[in-house]
Design an enzyme around this catalytic site. Structure first.
Site, short mmCIF file in Angstrom:
data_model
loop_
_atom_site.label_atom_id
_atom_site.label_comp_id
_atom_site.label_asym_id
_atom_site.label_seq_id
_atom_site.Cartn_x
_atom_site.Cartn_y
_atom_site.Cartn_z
CE LYS A 1 -20.79 -20.80 -14.79
NZ LYS A 1 -21.71 -21.66 -15.52
CE1 TYR B 1 -4.06 1.64 -0.24
CE2 TYR B 1 -3.50 2.68 1.85
CZ TYR B 1 -4.31 2.59 0.73
OH TYR B 1 -5.38 3.44 0.60
CG ASN C 1 -23.01 -25.73 -19.21
OD1 ASN C 1 -23.38 -26.61 -19.98
ND2 ASN C 1 -23.58 -24.54 -19.17
#
Length: 757
Positions: free
Chosen positions: A95, A40, A319
């Site tokens: 998913k 950061y 799928n």
């Protein structure tokens, strides 16, 4: 499993130990102030400035290149319909999980509260700079068509609506192979598509790309055949409207060559199937109930080539064979879109993969003697490890050749190697073991079934059909606990101490005494021992009344293992038993031995332990690459411990020259290929990924596996007992339900292997 039980378990799975299924994990060091100053302020300013100069630098300095957004508005979620964005989140997280475990792609799931097409598109475009690709999910038709088309045109990263294209790509690959097997010409096929949603439209369009002829296609919806004279057709339905004199699905099926089902269950009758042409191709992809049940279809026509969406039948159109690997290839060449060329490349790669010789690992997972291209194998299996290095390269090449790749690949061999390294950690091995257990269920006796966690594990084994549980313990306690957890199905329950089991105790005691009478046991003692559950359970396995044993949850390891070693003979040719833990690490599976039995094995013992562990590795469908560990490297120290390792390795090299075994070697050199190649180029382990670690003594092995488990979060299966003639295994004291389930599944597979012998 009852519906209430399924509901409870599903909710618990998503809620505990912390809500959700995915998390963000740091990929850089963050332990020191120096690390944080780089992560950061002020260090982060440097990559920001570089990206400000050139937006493409975001791929160099951020995670964008491996980050996909799974985006939905919740208007067409699974079979649940329009349930809203918040309710769709568990599906989108799921998913994301599949993206990660199959293709090592990171995902943010984003649920958008926008049903208006323009608002949805505007939202996705606004957040697109964060991502390397966008997977649209569960958006209702016809809006889904416009949303995907617009986003593909207006964004410079790959966009795909998986509900449309996933099923299309997988089914097209299966169709291509089915046509080849049936020796038909795709341009002459009469194709019936039942269903007219996003998936059906996309499938049919892709079949046209393969060579199907539009005039030979008839599409049906809930009202029957979609005809040109029907009023109020959507643009997509009008695209496939027919002028043929057909009105019902039953009429359309007559003399059809292909039936594509993307509709509802049990809509096709045997009569309709019989009316089809010779060698019909039927893809009944409604899930969970197909348009016609697989067994009924096969019984109706012997010449059928059949596929479904279910995993318990051959030819599953799933799928997960597509979207992770398509996005992997697209991301790796920084494709600006997923175009038709890339989708077709995935189709052809999947079809071709099904024709290649199947690795033994896949045969083992699916309990097949040999999977071969044919009517029952027209599409690869989801657990095929080749998917990750076969499909993405094909997609990537198509992206390059079609001009949408911004970062072409030049070294394809190196790319394939990189893909192989993305195979993930241990969840794959667990899935494989569970899948194999289901293929041939074995009777598993749980010796401590009156403990809640053990009973929960037995319930999982029963409900997931991983085995046939036999419960041992106090019967009244088991029955009470069964009622408490909703385990209502009847299973065998035995309480060894009751009068009901007197006959078994007598019989088991006699059999036990006959093997131990010259080892200090009297017949009276032997019969008395059978009141103790571990002796009783061990003898059940030994005499064939059970196939496998699980124990150890409530008792120290030595107490649990003694009855097994006394009751069950060693395997032929084995002088000592040993134990191995499979550790599922981020770098892949590691087999560690001996973790629990032999305190200070001799060189001869180490040879046998190495051989038995190698056989366990082969049971998982892997090739063993074994490092014999020490605190020294190849003779650098002359200690007694190092010397016995050298003797064991020397014996193996002389007598088993093809075995990939080497040592003595330090653990860091064994597990770091670059260090090994640089310092010890002569080692047999060079160029191999070590997956077996043999330790010089029990304390080093036991300490190592427990450190890996507690500090690295590595999941453990074991300790797996090696060298017995029957499948008997011990879980760790206080093991979790998942650990017991995994061990029981492995015990089932162990019993299957022994049956084959």
């Amino acid at each position: 499993m009852s519906n209430s039980r399924k509901r409870h378990e599903a909710l618990l799975y998503h809620a505990k130990p912390k809500p959700g299924k995915i998390a963000v994990i740091p990929t850089k060091k963050y332990a020191t102030q120096h690390d944080l100053a780089l992560a950061y302020s002020p260090g982060v300013a440097e990559p920001c400035l570089e990206i400000a100069k050139d937006k493409n630098n975001s791929y160099k300095y951020t995670s964008k290149g491996n980050l996909v957004a799974v985006i939905s508005n919740g208007t067409a979620v699974l079979g649940l319909g329009d349930i809203g964005p918040e309710a769709s989140k568990p599906v989108m997280e799921g998913k994301g999980l599949l993206f990660k475990i199959f293709a090592d792609i990171d995902v943010f799931d984003i649920e958008v509260d926008a049903t208006d097409v323009e608002k949805f598109i505007e939202t996705v475009k606004a957040i697109a700079p964060t991502f390397g690709g966008i997977n649209l999910e569960d958006i209702k038709a016809p809006e889904a068509f416009e949303i995907e088309t617009r986003l593909k045109e207006e964004l410079d990263i790959p966009v795909m609506h998986d509900d449309q294209h996933g099923t299309a790509i997988i089914s097209a690959a299966a169709l291509k192979n089915a046509i080849e097997i049936s020796e038909k010409d795709i341009s002459k096929l009469r194709i019936i598509v039942n269903g007219a949603g996003a998936a059906a439209i996309s499938c049919t369009r892709l079949y046209l790309e393969l060579g199907a002829v539009r005039e030979n296609i008839v599409m049906c919806d809930s009202k029957g055949v979609i005809r040109k004279d029907r009023d109020n057709l959507t643009t997509q339905k009008a695209e496939f409207a027919t002028s043929l004199d057909l009105h019902t699905l039953e009429e359309a099926m007559q003399n059809a060559d292909v039936f594509i089902g993307l509709s509802t269950g049990n809509i096709v009758s045997p009569k309709m199937l019989l009316s089809m042409a010779k060698n019909p191709i039927v893809f009944a992809m409604a899930n969970p109930v197909p348009e016609i049940e697989y067994d009924l279809a096969i019984a109706t026509r012997e010449d059928i080539i059949m596929a479904t969406g279910r995993s318990d039948h051959p030819n599953q159109v799933n799928n997960v064979l597509g979207f992770p690997f398509i996005f992997r290839g697209a991301l790796d060449v920084r494709a600006t879109k997923i175009n038709e060329a890339m989708k077709l490349a995935a189709v052809h790669a999947l079809a071709d993969l099904a024709k290649k010789s199947v690795p033994e690992q896949v045969n083992i997972v699916y309990d097949e003697v040999s999977l071969n291209f044919g009517k029952e194998y027209i599409i690869p299996k989801p657990f095929d490890p080749r998917l990750i290095y076969e499909i993405p390269p094909a997609v990537a090449k198509a992206g390059i050749e079609s001009g949408v790749a911004l970062q072409p690949i030049t070294d394809w061999d190196a790319y394939r190697e990189e893909l192989m390294e993305r195979s993930g950690s241990g969840s794959k091995e667990i899935r494989q073991i569970h899948n194999r257990a289901k293929r041939n269920k074995k009777r598993i006796v749980f010796a401590e079934a009156d403990h809640l966690d053990v009973l929960k594990a037995a319930q999982r084994i029963h409900e997931e059909r991983l085995g046939i549980p036999i419960l041992l313990g106090r019967k009244e306690v088991i029955l009470e606990l069964k009622e408490e957890i909703g385990f209502t199905d009847e299973v065998l329950i035995f309480d060894p101490k009751t009068d009901e089991e007197l006959e078994r105790r007598e019989r088991f005691g006699l059999a036990y005494w006959e093997s131990r009478q010259r080892k200090g046991r009297t017949l009276t003692e032997a019969k008395k021992l059978m009141r103790e559950r571990n002796y009783f359970a061990s003898m059940m396995v030994n005499v064939g009344e059970a196939d496998a044993l699980i124990t150890g949850y409530s008792r120290p390891y030595p107490t649990a293992v003694r009855p097994i070693l006394e009751s069950i003979p060693k395997d032929h040719g084995t002088s000592k038993v040993a134990a191995c833990n499979l550790m599922l690490t981020k770098q892949g599976p590691l087999f560690l031995a001996d973790t629990t039995i032999n305190i200070n094995p001799t060189a001869k013992d180490l040879v046998k332990i190495s051989q038995m562990t190698s056989n366990l590795v082969k049971m998982f469908g892997m090739k063993p690459n074994t490092a014999m560990l020490s605190f020294s490297n190849f003779g650098s120290t002359k200690s007694e411990s190092s010397q016995k390792i050298r003797e064991a390795v020397s014996y193996i090299h002389r007598n088993f020259p093809n075995a990939v075994v080497d040592g003595e070697i330090q653990a860091d050199f064994a597990l770091n290929p670059e260090m090994l190649a640089k310092e010890f180029p002569f080692s047999k382990l060079n160029g191999k990924k070590v997956n077996v670690l043999i330790f010089p003594n029990l304390e080093s092995a036991n300490i190592t596996y427990k450190l890996l488990k507690e500090t690295q979060g590595a999941e453990s299966i074991g300790p797996v007992i090696l060298g017995l003639s029957k499948a008997a295994h011990i879980v760790q004291l206080g093991a979790s339900v998942d650990e017991i389930v995994n061990m029981a599944a492995l015990a089932c597979v162990d019993a299957q292997q022994r049956e084959k012998k």
